[in-house]
Enzyme design. Sequence first.
Site, mmCIF file in Angstrom:
data_model
loop_
_atom_site.group_PDB
_atom_site.id
_atom_site.type_symbol
_atom_site.label_atom_id
_atom_site.label_comp_id
_atom_site.label_asym_id
_atom_site.label_seq_id
_atom_site.Cartn_x
_atom_site.Cartn_y
_atom_site.Cartn_z
ATOM 1 N N ARG B 223 -35.269 -36.850 -48.585
ATOM 2 C CA ARG B 223 -34.281 -37.852 -48.219
ATOM 3 C C ARG B 223 -32.946 -37.474 -48.836
ATOM 4 N NH1 ARG B 223 -36.989 -39.478 -44.578
ATOM 5 N NH2 ARG B 223 -37.897 -41.573 -44.322
ATOM 6 N N HIS B 271 -32.186 -32.899 -39.688
ATOM 7 C CA HIS B 271 -33.394 -33.717 -39.896
ATOM 8 C C HIS B 271 -34.494 -33.355 -38.889
ATOM 9 C CE1 HIS B 271 -34.765 -37.670 -41.942
ATOM 10 N NE2 HIS B 271 -35.782 -36.887 -41.696
#
Lengths: 308, 308
Positions: B223, B271
């Site tokens: 993250r 991502h």
Amino acid sequence: MAIAVLRNDDKTNAWRSLLRSKAPDIPVYDYKDSFPKEEIRMAAVWKHPAGSLSAFPNLLGIQGLGAGVDFILEDPDADPGIPVMRVVDPYLASDMAEYVLAQIMAYLRGLYVHASDKGQKKWNPAPYRRIEDLRVGIMGMGQLGTAVAGLLGRTGFRVQGWARTPKNASVEVYHGPKGLPDFLQQSDVLVCLLPLTPETQGILSASLLEGLPQGAFLINVARGPLLVDQDLIDALDTGRLSAACLDVFHQEPLPREHLFWEHPNVWITPHVASVTDPDSVADQVIRNYRALIEGRPPENLIDRRKGY
Amino acid sequence: MAIAVLRNDDKTNAWRSLLRSKAPDIPVYDYKDSFPKEEIRMAAVWKHPAGSLSAFPNLLGIQGLGAGVDFILEDPDADPGIPVMRVVDPYLASDMAEYVLAQIMAYLRGLYVHASDKGQKKWNPAPYRRIEDLRVGIMGMGQLGTAVAGLLGRTGFRVQGWARTPKNASVEVYHGPKGLPDFLQQSDVLVCLLPLTPETQGILSASLLEGLPQGAFLINVARGPLLVDQDLIDALDTGRLSAACLDVFHQEPLPREHLFWEHPNVWITPHVASVTDPDSVADQVIRNYRALIEGRPPENLIDRRKGY
């Protein structure tokens, strides 16, 4: 009795120093220096300049300083009666395997596309492929091909090989012209590791590439002249191939005007897939020199009829 | 009784159709449509818009549609008394492992440097590194970290892990604050796979990066807020780190003005290290819905105190 080092690059001196440090009793000369040519019993060569081998009347053997020896066998000054040896770098095969794994993983995960997107500050989450999606075919199942098959297999790839003659290997190996169509049809990634011989020159041609699945990926890490450059460009432009990774070229360094430089789906590396480490092979060169002098058979002798 | 799908991207409709096709008896709504909100027993969410969860008075559970659930636990509208579940995609861990392998191999073989050289038609045969040269440290030894350790181990890397608490694993796992310095000191490549919790936020800071060997390589695939962005830039600029590969960011898409875009030693992917495949997890969502309705415990329940 002495060794002469003949190379076309700037590493002649480093090789001479290395051999001298490992065997202080053996005189080692740089071919460009002046010294009594008749003393030379072994020529240690890497893409030596044309004509440079003809200077030595008393050669007992020609020691290649890399894995490929095509440049020796093609040299009209290399007397066919003189034995030719290559070096077998313990890292040569594993380095090659790691390079091939790196390029296939980069292809799977679109790393070159992401790198290009980054240059344009573009956020483009494209789909990716998986190890299980790709079947890898390896042309040339010698020492290098076997190592590549081993690493790719451990990583989870489905791997098959193709060779001139039948082979015992841990993967299925097709062989000969008859085995080629079936082999190609199942190769989403084609890795070329063939030796360059009169028989293999230009083998990566339009007709071979047409046998691959639509959108296949070609990796040539063997020798430039195995590939017909224009046929590759045509196959990329029609979509028959999706990308190609080339580490070797007809002419090296690759000339600035060559179309490969600007082709978006050609990835270029400057002949670095596997680079012989002088430190790990110098002992072989010295052992071979002593074997020649003492009339024993040298290691890693080349079979001139096979070309490798 | 029904499911509502809440997402911040354009995949809400695809999810609704998929769930409906797998379980025609369950009504599934797009949260943006009008429907009786009190019917909703399960909210199936992925980075849902702020406030969107407060519409449902009769929720029995919140089903995350990815591996990470930090965005649910941080949402003040997510009643702490309501169970939160994540999905476990059978491919999620192996996709992550393949991404990390791809980036480490690209680093080893300098593929991004070669790609940049190609753009300048530059023939630059730089030296490379080997799998045996690098020790890889994985922070976070849950399902994903374990899969990464497994693939890297099969490929030949020396791998070690670090986790909050002791773990049984096939590799050595350091744990807790006391185990961190030794772990970092032996991590030439640091792969961050920690869950984002109040405890881990900003853990990839200057003081942590200083514990790595000179010239280490950082991969953050967990993250964005785990990393202090400016500390990374400083570590790259002083040479403490040689490169960083980032798949996640504080804000996604990464804003165009962010310094990472133009930093030569930061590699960016949007991502995509591991993307949940709706087809492979839809059945879990449906099973969890039925479990909630029938009062049975759902699968892959989150422990709110641990945050994952």
